[in-house]
Design a protein around this motif. Structure first.
Motif, PDB file in Angstrom:
ATOM      1  N   ASP A  70       1.408   4.330  -3.194  1.00 16.84           N
ATOM      2  CA  ASP A  70       0.874   5.665  -2.910  1.00 16.84           C
ATOM      3  C   ASP A  70       1.943   6.718  -3.136  1.00 16.84           C
ATOM      4  O   ASP A  70       2.969   6.734  -2.445  1.00 16.84           O
ATOM      5  CB  ASP A  70       0.360   5.719  -1.468  1.00 16.84           C
ATOM      6  CG  ASP A  70      -0.468   6.952  -1.180  1.00 16.84           C
ATOM      7  OD1 ASP A  70      -0.161   8.032  -1.717  1.00 16.84           O
ATOM      8  OD2 ASP A  70      -1.424   6.831  -0.401  1.00 16.84           O
ATOM      9  N   GLU A  71       1.710   7.609  -4.086  1.00 10.03           N
ATOM     10  CA  GLU A  71       2.688   8.644  -4.434  1.00 10.03           C
ATOM     11  C   GLU A  71       3.051   9.554  -3.264  1.00 10.03           C
ATOM     12  O   GLU A  71       4.144  10.091  -3.208  1.00 10.03           O
ATOM     13  CB  GLU A  71       2.156   9.502  -5.590  1.00 10.03           C
ATOM     14  CG  GLU A  71       2.054   8.780  -6.894  1.00 10.03           C
ATOM     15  CD  GLU A  71       1.443   9.648  -7.987  1.00 10.03           C
ATOM     16  OE1 GLU A  71       1.213  10.851  -7.751  1.00 10.03           O
ATOM     17  OE2 GLU A  71       1.203   9.116  -9.077  1.00 10.03           O
ATOM     18  N   GLU A 131      -5.602   4.436   5.477  1.00  5.80           N
ATOM     19  CA  GLU A 131      -5.722   3.345   4.520  1.00  5.80           C
ATOM     20  C   GLU A 131      -5.658   2.030   5.287  1.00  5.80           C
ATOM     21  O   GLU A 131      -4.712   1.789   6.034  1.00  5.80           O
ATOM     22  CB  GLU A 131      -4.609   3.416   3.482  1.00  5.80           C
ATOM     23  CG  GLU A 131      -4.708   4.671   2.614  1.00  5.80           C
ATOM     24  CD  GLU A 131      -3.689   4.669   1.500  1.00  5.80           C
ATOM     25  OE1 GLU A 131      -3.572   3.635   0.805  1.00  5.80           O
ATOM     26  OE2 GLU A 131      -3.022   5.695   1.332  1.00  5.80           O
ATOM     27  N   SER A 150       4.338  12.030   5.277  1.00  6.03           N
ATOM     28  CA  SER A 150       4.270  12.305   3.840  1.00  6.03           C
ATOM     29  C   SER A 150       5.653  12.715   3.338  1.00  6.03           C
ATOM     30  O   SER A 150       6.560  13.009   4.129  1.00  6.03           O
ATOM     31  CB  SER A 150       3.286  13.443   3.580  1.00  6.03           C
ATOM     32  OG  SER A 150       3.785  14.638   4.167  1.00  6.03           O
ATOM     33  N   THR A 165       0.833  -1.196   0.000  1.00  9.04           N
ATOM     34  CA  THR A 165       0.000   0.000   0.000  1.00  9.04           C
ATOM     35  C   THR A 165       0.873   1.254   0.000  1.00  9.04           C
ATOM     36  O   THR A 165       0.609   2.200  -0.746  1.00  9.04           O
ATOM     37  CB  THR A 165      -0.948  -0.002   1.215  1.00  9.04           C
ATOM     38  OG1 THR A 165      -1.743  -1.190   1.165  1.00  9.04           O
ATOM     39  CG2 THR A 165      -1.859   1.207   1.221  1.00  9.04           C
TER      40      THR A 165
END
Length: 185
Positions: A45-46, A164, A76, A41
């Motif tokens: 995810d960028e 997520e 992030s 996952t």
């Protein structure tokens, strides 16, 4: 000391049990778990490109491909660039610090925001703590509707974006690192 450790672990045990509750067929607004692992996952995810590179560098990809469950407080890409440090956790020289950074961002159990929020709300102090894989305690509080997580060294982050659900845990996006990197590193 042992008594203190039991009390420190009590909120985690409660949250872990809450996360393992049975499925009564009702939806609480959370998305259904993916058939992918946490590692897959993150890779897909960028927003977590740097985190995925750090995971690979640290040699911990297999952990997040395993059974779990784990909750990853996932910084992030912007969180890595805003640290004020020259540390590049993706280089071979930073392999050990990368592993330490990741362990400080992972707790055992699959914890949704609803689980964390309910624990905060039910606690008389408005703070709940969870033990990380680095054997440190993260503190969770509310700032309005936002959940704030604070590390022992004072580093803090907000839970942002959408969580997520993976087949072996939960990814909770955060807007900062939960360790204060050495500015000279």
């Amino acid at each position: 000391m042992k008594r203190h450790m039991r009390w420190a672990l009590a909120p985690l045990a409660v949250l872990t049990l809450a996360a393992c509750g049975g499925d009564d067929g009702k939806s609480d607004g959370a998305t259904e778990p993916s058939s992918q692992t946490l590692a897959a996952t993150l890779k897909g995810d960028e927003a977590f490109g740097t985190l995925e590179q750090v995971l690979t560098n640290a040699g911990l990809t297999e952990v997040l491909e395993g059974t779990g469950p784990y909750t990853v407080f996932a910084p992030s890409d912007a969180a890595f660039t805003s640290t004020g440090s020259d540390s590049d956790f993706t280089t071979e020289a930073m392999r050990a610090p990368a592993a330490a950074l990741l362990r400080a961002h992972i707790v055992p159990g699959a914890l949704t925001r609803a689980d964390i929020g309910a624990a905060i709300d039910s606690d008389g102090t408005g703070t709940v703590q969870m033990r990380t894989m680095a054997d440190t305690l993260l503190s969770f509080t509310r700032d309005g509707d936002t959940i704030v997580v604070t590390a022992p060294d004072g580093a803090s982050a907000h839970l942002t974006g959408s969580e997520e659900l993976a087949k072996n845990g939960v990814i909770q996006p955060i807007d900062a690192l939960l360790i204060k990197p050495d500015p000279a590193a």
